[in-house]
Enzyme design. Structure first.
Site, PDB file in Angstrom:
ATOM      1  CD  GLU A 270      -1.885   3.771  -6.113  1.00 23.92           C
ATOM      2  OE1 GLU A 270      -3.575   2.879  -6.049  1.00 23.92           O
ATOM      3  OE2 GLU A 270      -1.333   3.267  -5.632  1.00 23.92           O
TER       4      GLU A 270
ATOM      5  NE  ARG B 102      -4.361  -1.531   0.020  1.00 23.46           N
ATOM      6  CZ  ARG B 102      -4.284  -2.382  -0.818  1.00 23.46           C
ATOM      7  NH1 ARG B 102      -4.426  -2.608  -1.991  1.00 23.46           N
ATOM      8  NH2 ARG B 102      -5.244  -2.977  -1.008  1.00 23.46           N
TER       9      ARG B 102
ATOM     10  CG  HIS C 169      -2.503  -0.363  -7.588  1.00 16.64           C
ATOM     11  ND1 HIS C 169      -3.127   0.542  -5.937  1.00 16.64           N
ATOM     12  CD2 HIS C 169      -2.134  -1.330  -6.873  1.00 16.64           C
ATOM     13  CE1 HIS C 169      -3.500  -0.399  -5.902  1.00 16.64           C
ATOM     14  NE2 HIS C 169      -2.993  -1.608  -6.090  1.00 16.64           N
TER      15      HIS C 169
END
Length: 325
Positions: free
Chosen positions: A268, A239, A286
Protein backbone atom coordinates in the site's frame (compact mmCIF):
# COMPACT_ATOMS: atom_id res chain seq x y z
CA UNK A 1 5.35 30.32 29.65
CA UNK A 2 6.01 28.77 26.25
CA UNK A 3 3.91 25.80 25.17
CA UNK A 4 5.40 22.49 23.97
CA UNK A 5 5.65 22.34 20.17
CA UNK A 6 4.06 19.50 18.22
CA UNK A 7 3.86 18.61 14.55
CA UNK A 8 0.79 17.07 12.90
CA UNK A 9 1.88 15.15 9.80
CA UNK A 10 -1.45 15.31 7.91
CA UNK A 11 -4.77 17.08 8.22
CA UNK A 12 -6.96 15.57 10.94
CA UNK A 13 -10.53 16.42 12.02
CA UNK A 14 -10.93 19.96 13.31
CA UNK A 15 -12.18 18.91 16.74
CA UNK A 16 -8.83 17.23 17.44
CA UNK A 17 -6.88 20.17 16.06
CA UNK A 18 -8.84 22.56 18.28
CA UNK A 19 -8.03 20.44 21.32
CA UNK A 20 -4.33 20.39 20.48
CA UNK A 21 -4.21 24.13 19.81
CA UNK A 22 -5.87 24.87 23.16
CA UNK A 23 -2.89 23.41 25.06
CA UNK A 24 0.07 23.22 22.70
CA UNK A 25 1.87 25.09 19.93
CA UNK A 26 0.87 23.23 16.78
CA UNK A 27 2.33 23.07 13.26
CA UNK A 28 0.33 21.17 10.63
CA UNK A 29 1.20 19.73 7.25
CA UNK A 30 -1.74 21.52 5.64
CA UNK A 31 -0.92 20.19 2.16
CA UNK A 32 -2.31 16.84 3.38
CA UNK A 33 0.13 14.66 1.45
CA UNK A 34 2.52 12.09 2.90
CA UNK A 35 5.84 13.72 3.71
CA UNK A 36 9.15 12.28 2.58
CA UNK A 37 11.54 11.25 5.33
CA UNK A 38 13.74 14.37 4.88
CA UNK A 39 10.64 16.59 4.99
CA UNK A 40 9.37 14.92 8.15
CA UNK A 41 12.75 15.19 9.85
CA UNK A 42 13.02 18.88 9.00
CA UNK A 43 9.66 19.56 10.68
CA UNK A 44 10.66 17.67 13.83
CA UNK A 45 13.84 19.57 14.68
CA UNK A 46 12.28 21.66 17.44
CA UNK A 47 9.23 19.52 18.22
CA UNK A 48 8.49 17.61 21.40
CA UNK A 49 5.53 15.75 19.93
CA UNK A 50 4.45 14.17 16.65
CA UNK A 51 0.89 13.27 15.67
CA UNK A 52 1.25 10.82 12.79
CA UNK A 53 -0.70 8.39 10.63
CA UNK A 54 -0.03 4.86 9.39
CA UNK A 55 1.39 6.34 6.20
CA UNK A 56 4.26 7.91 8.17
CA UNK A 57 7.27 5.66 8.71
CA UNK A 58 8.79 6.56 12.07
CA UNK A 59 12.02 4.58 12.09
CA UNK A 60 15.36 4.77 13.85
CA UNK A 61 16.63 7.45 11.47
CA UNK A 62 13.65 9.72 12.06
CA UNK A 63 13.79 9.27 15.83
CA UNK A 64 17.49 9.95 16.18
CA UNK A 65 17.12 13.04 13.97
CA UNK A 66 14.52 14.60 16.29
CA UNK A 67 16.51 15.59 19.41
CA UNK A 68 13.59 17.12 21.32
CA UNK A 69 10.98 14.47 20.55
CA UNK A 70 9.18 13.04 23.60
CA UNK A 71 5.93 11.62 22.17
CA UNK A 72 4.81 9.89 18.95
CA UNK A 73 1.02 9.72 18.91
CA UNK A 74 -0.28 7.45 16.15
CA UNK A 75 -3.83 8.06 14.86
CA UNK A 76 -4.44 4.33 14.48
CA UNK A 77 -4.87 1.14 16.45
CA UNK A 78 -1.87 -0.48 14.77
CA UNK A 79 1.62 0.93 15.09
CA UNK A 80 3.72 -1.21 12.75
CA UNK A 81 4.77 2.06 11.06
CA UNK A 82 6.75 2.97 14.20
CA UNK A 83 9.95 1.36 15.48
CA UNK A 84 8.72 1.10 19.04
CA UNK A 85 11.94 -0.44 20.37
CA UNK A 86 13.97 2.45 18.99
CA UNK A 87 11.54 4.91 20.58
CA UNK A 88 11.72 3.10 23.91
CA UNK A 89 15.51 3.25 23.93
CA UNK A 90 15.19 7.03 23.61
CA UNK A 91 12.43 7.14 26.26
CA UNK A 92 9.98 8.44 23.66
CA UNK A 93 6.37 7.53 24.40
CA UNK A 94 4.44 5.82 21.59
CA UNK A 95 0.64 5.91 21.76
CA UNK A 96 -2.25 4.57 19.71
CA UNK A 97 -6.05 4.72 19.54
CA UNK A 98 -7.46 1.27 20.40
CA UNK A 99 -11.09 0.29 20.68
CA UNK A 100 -12.64 3.26 18.94
CA UNK A 101 -12.84 1.79 15.46
CA UNK A 102 -13.94 -1.77 16.22
CA UNK A 103 -17.63 -1.41 15.41
CA UNK A 104 -17.04 0.81 12.37
CA UNK A 105 -14.49 -1.61 10.94
CA UNK A 106 -16.89 -4.48 11.54
CA UNK A 107 -19.58 -2.55 9.66
CA UNK A 108 -17.24 -2.11 6.71
CA UNK A 109 -16.17 -5.75 6.78
CA UNK A 110 -19.81 -6.55 6.20
CA UNK A 111 -20.03 -3.96 3.42
CA UNK A 112 -17.14 -5.73 1.70
CA UNK A 113 -18.61 -9.17 2.32
CA UNK A 114 -21.99 -8.23 0.90
CA UNK A 115 -20.45 -6.39 -2.04
CA UNK A 116 -18.41 -9.38 -3.15
CA UNK A 117 -21.12 -11.96 -2.45
CA UNK A 118 -23.82 -10.09 -4.38
CA UNK A 119 -21.53 -8.51 -7.04
CA UNK A 120 -22.62 -4.99 -6.14
CA UNK A 121 -19.61 -3.24 -7.67
CA UNK A 122 -19.91 -5.24 -10.89
CA UNK A 123 -23.58 -4.25 -11.05
CA UNK A 124 -22.72 -0.59 -10.58
CA UNK A 125 -20.17 -0.71 -13.42
CA UNK A 126 -22.67 -2.62 -15.59
CA UNK A 127 -25.29 0.10 -15.17
CA UNK A 128 -22.88 2.98 -15.70
CA UNK A 129 -21.64 1.37 -18.92
CA UNK A 130 -25.19 1.44 -20.31
CA UNK A 131 -25.41 -2.35 -20.46
CA UNK A 132 -28.58 -2.77 -18.38
CA UNK A 133 -31.37 -3.68 -20.81
CA UNK A 134 -33.86 -5.06 -18.30
CA UNK A 135 -34.31 -7.81 -15.74
CA UNK A 136 -32.79 -11.18 -16.54
CA UNK A 137 -33.00 -14.36 -14.50
CA UNK A 138 -29.29 -15.11 -15.01
CA UNK A 139 -28.02 -11.53 -14.69
CA UNK A 140 -25.08 -11.10 -12.28
CA UNK A 141 -25.92 -14.08 -10.11
CA UNK A 142 -24.20 -13.88 -6.75
CA UNK A 143 -24.26 -16.02 -3.65
CA UNK A 144 -26.50 -16.02 -0.60
CA UNK A 145 -25.12 -14.85 2.72
CA UNK A 146 -27.88 -15.99 5.07
CA UNK A 147 -27.44 -19.52 6.34
CA UNK A 148 -23.86 -19.81 5.07
CA UNK A 149 -20.65 -20.51 7.01
CA UNK A 150 -18.61 -17.52 8.16
CA UNK A 151 -14.98 -18.20 9.06
CA UNK A 152 -13.35 -15.51 11.21
CA UNK A 153 -9.56 -15.49 11.43
CA UNK A 154 -8.68 -13.51 14.56
CA UNK A 155 -11.38 -13.27 17.22
CA UNK A 156 -10.29 -10.04 18.86
CA UNK A 157 -12.57 -7.04 19.33
CA UNK A 158 -13.22 -6.57 15.60
CA UNK A 159 -13.64 -10.27 14.93
CA UNK A 160 -16.20 -10.52 17.73
CA UNK A 161 -18.05 -7.48 16.36
CA UNK A 162 -18.21 -9.17 12.94
CA UNK A 163 -19.54 -12.35 14.58
CA UNK A 164 -22.31 -10.46 16.38
CA UNK A 165 -23.54 -9.11 13.05
CA UNK A 166 -23.43 -12.58 11.47
CA UNK A 167 -26.01 -13.84 13.95
CA UNK A 168 -28.58 -11.61 12.25
CA UNK A 169 -27.98 -13.49 9.01
CA UNK A 170 -28.44 -16.88 10.62
CA UNK A 171 -24.91 -17.92 9.70
CA UNK A 172 -22.89 -20.74 11.15
CA UNK A 173 -19.87 -19.03 12.72
CA UNK A 174 -16.50 -20.72 13.04
CA UNK A 175 -13.29 -19.03 14.09
CA UNK A 176 -9.59 -19.57 14.61
CA UNK A 177 -7.17 -17.68 16.83
CA UNK A 178 -3.99 -18.27 18.81
CA UNK A 179 -6.15 -18.33 21.93
CA UNK A 180 -9.56 -19.89 22.20
CA UNK A 181 -12.30 -17.74 23.68
CA UNK A 182 -13.91 -18.58 26.98
CA UNK A 183 -16.88 -20.89 26.66
CA UNK A 184 -19.35 -18.23 27.76
CA UNK A 185 -18.18 -15.86 25.03
CA UNK A 186 -18.33 -18.60 22.39
CA UNK A 187 -21.89 -19.35 23.48
CA UNK A 188 -22.86 -15.67 23.39
CA UNK A 189 -21.49 -15.29 19.85
CA UNK A 190 -22.70 -18.68 18.65
CA UNK A 191 -19.16 -19.36 17.45
CA UNK A 192 -17.21 -22.62 17.31
CA UNK A 193 -13.43 -22.89 17.49
CA UNK A 194 -11.62 -24.80 14.73
CA UNK A 195 -8.05 -24.87 13.49
CA UNK A 196 -7.06 -22.69 10.57
CA UNK A 197 -7.10 -25.40 7.91
CA UNK A 198 -10.54 -26.64 8.90
CA UNK A 199 -11.87 -23.08 8.79
CA UNK A 200 -10.51 -22.53 5.30
CA UNK A 201 -12.02 -25.79 4.09
CA UNK A 202 -15.48 -25.20 5.56
CA UNK A 203 -16.13 -21.45 5.33
CA UNK A 204 -18.13 -19.82 2.56
CA UNK A 205 -16.77 -16.43 3.64
CA UNK A 206 -13.36 -15.99 5.27
CA UNK A 207 -12.75 -12.67 7.03
CA UNK A 208 -9.31 -11.65 8.30
CA UNK A 209 -8.81 -9.73 11.54
CA UNK A 210 -5.26 -10.69 12.55
CA UNK A 211 -2.54 -8.19 13.48
CA UNK A 212 0.48 -7.76 11.23
CA UNK A 213 3.32 -9.67 12.87
CA UNK A 214 6.26 -11.57 11.36
CA UNK A 215 4.28 -14.79 11.79
CA UNK A 216 1.12 -13.40 10.13
CA UNK A 217 2.82 -12.04 7.00
CA UNK A 218 1.29 -14.03 4.12
CA UNK A 219 -1.12 -15.65 6.58
CA UNK A 220 -3.10 -16.37 3.42
CA UNK A 221 -0.95 -17.64 0.55
CA UNK A 222 -1.10 -20.37 -2.10
CA UNK A 223 -1.49 -23.28 0.30
CA UNK A 224 -4.29 -21.58 2.23
CA UNK A 225 -6.14 -20.51 -0.91
CA UNK A 226 -5.94 -24.06 -2.24
CA UNK A 227 -7.87 -25.26 0.82
CA UNK A 228 -10.80 -22.88 0.27
CA UNK A 229 -14.01 -23.79 -1.52
CA UNK A 230 -14.32 -22.75 -5.15
CA UNK A 231 -17.43 -20.82 -4.09
CA UNK A 232 -15.69 -19.08 -1.19
CA UNK A 233 -14.90 -15.39 -0.76
CA UNK A 234 -11.96 -13.83 1.10
CA UNK A 235 -12.39 -10.49 2.91
CA UNK A 236 -9.45 -8.51 4.31
CA UNK A 237 -9.89 -5.34 6.35
CA UNK A 238 -6.92 -5.96 8.65
CA UNK A 239 -3.42 -5.41 7.21
CA UNK A 240 -2.40 -5.79 3.59
CA UNK A 241 0.68 -8.01 3.98
CA UNK A 242 -1.29 -10.78 5.70
CA UNK A 243 -2.40 -11.76 2.18
CA UNK A 244 0.04 -12.85 -0.53
CA UNK A 245 -1.39 -10.77 -3.35
CA UNK A 246 0.46 -12.67 -6.09
CA UNK A 247 -1.13 -15.89 -4.89
CA UNK A 248 -4.54 -14.22 -4.55
CA UNK A 249 -4.44 -12.88 -8.11
CA UNK A 250 -3.71 -16.39 -9.37
CA UNK A 251 -6.53 -17.90 -7.30
CA UNK A 252 -9.04 -15.30 -8.52
CA UNK A 253 -7.91 -15.46 -12.13
CA UNK A 254 -8.24 -19.25 -12.26
CA UNK A 255 -11.47 -19.18 -10.22
CA UNK A 256 -9.86 -21.29 -7.53
CA UNK A 257 -12.02 -19.14 -5.23
CA UNK A 258 -15.09 -17.17 -6.24
CA UNK A 259 -14.14 -13.71 -5.10
CA UNK A 260 -12.42 -11.37 -2.70
CA UNK A 261 -12.84 -7.95 -1.15
CA UNK A 262 -9.86 -5.94 0.09
CA UNK A 263 -9.59 -2.70 2.01
CA UNK A 264 -5.82 -3.00 2.47
CA UNK A 265 -2.94 -3.99 0.22
CA UNK A 266 0.39 -5.73 0.54
CA UNK A 267 2.44 -2.79 -0.75
CA UNK A 268 0.00 0.00 0.00
CA UNK A 269 -0.72 2.41 -1.64
CA UNK A 270 0.42 0.32 -4.62
CA UNK A 271 -2.10 -2.27 -5.73
CA UNK A 272 -1.07 -5.41 -7.56
CA UNK A 273 -1.86 -4.76 -11.25
CA UNK A 274 -3.45 -8.18 -11.52
CA UNK A 275 -6.10 -7.19 -8.98
CA UNK A 276 -6.99 -4.13 -11.03
CA UNK A 277 -7.75 -6.31 -14.04
CA UNK A 278 -10.17 -8.65 -12.28
CA UNK A 279 -13.94 -8.30 -11.91
CA UNK A 280 -14.24 -10.78 -9.05
CA UNK A 281 -12.47 -8.63 -6.47
CA UNK A 282 -13.80 -5.53 -4.69
CA UNK A 283 -11.12 -2.93 -3.92
CA UNK A 284 -11.40 -0.13 -1.35
CA UNK A 285 -8.77 2.50 -0.42
CA UNK A 286 -8.21 1.61 3.27
CA UNK A 287 -11.45 3.20 4.49
CA UNK A 288 -12.76 0.61 6.97
CA UNK A 289 -12.70 3.15 9.81
CA UNK A 290 -13.64 6.11 7.62
CA UNK A 291 -16.80 7.38 9.22
CA UNK A 292 -17.00 10.97 10.41
CA UNK A 293 -17.66 9.88 13.97
CA UNK A 294 -14.91 7.28 14.21
CA UNK A 295 -12.14 9.22 12.49
CA UNK A 296 -12.94 12.24 14.67
CA UNK A 297 -12.77 10.13 17.82
CA UNK A 298 -9.50 8.52 16.70
CA UNK A 299 -7.88 11.91 16.14
CA UNK A 300 -9.25 13.26 19.43
CA UNK A 301 -7.83 10.25 21.30
CA UNK A 302 -4.45 10.87 19.69
CA UNK A 303 -4.63 14.52 20.80
CA UNK A 304 -5.56 13.45 24.35
CA UNK A 305 -2.61 11.05 24.42
CA UNK A 306 -0.29 13.82 23.25
CA UNK A 307 -1.50 16.39 25.78
CA UNK A 308 -1.27 13.94 28.68
CA UNK A 309 2.30 12.97 27.82
CA UNK A 310 3.54 16.52 27.35
CA UNK A 311 1.87 17.62 30.58
CA UNK A 312 3.79 14.98 32.51
CA UNK A 313 1.06 12.36 32.83
CA UNK A 314 1.05 8.79 31.54
CA UNK A 315 -1.01 8.81 28.31
CA UNK A 316 -4.25 6.80 28.38
CA UNK A 317 -3.09 4.54 25.54
CA UNK A 318 0.67 4.17 25.71
CA UNK A 319 2.24 1.28 23.80
CA UNK A 320 5.56 1.30 25.69
CA UNK A 321 4.64 2.01 29.34
CA UNK A 322 8.05 0.77 30.48
CA UNK A 323 9.52 4.19 29.75
CA UNK A 324 7.60 5.49 32.77
CA UNK A 325 9.02 2.94 35.22
Amino acid sequence: MSRPKVFVSRLIPQEALDLLCSRLEVEINSDDHPLSKPELISHLQDKEGLICLLTDIIDEEVLKSAPSLRVVSNVAVGYDNIEVEAATRRRIAVTNTPGVLDETTADFTWALLMATARRVVEGDRFCRAGKFQGWGIMLLLGQDIHGQVLGICGMGRIGRAVARRAKGFGMKIIYTDLRRLEGAIEQELGASYVDKDVLLQEADFVTLHVPLLPETRHYISRRELSLMKKTAHLINASRGPVVDEEALVEALRTRQIAGAALDVFEHEPLIHPGLLELDNVVLAPHIASASVQTRTRMATMAAENMIAALEGRIPPHVVNPEIYR
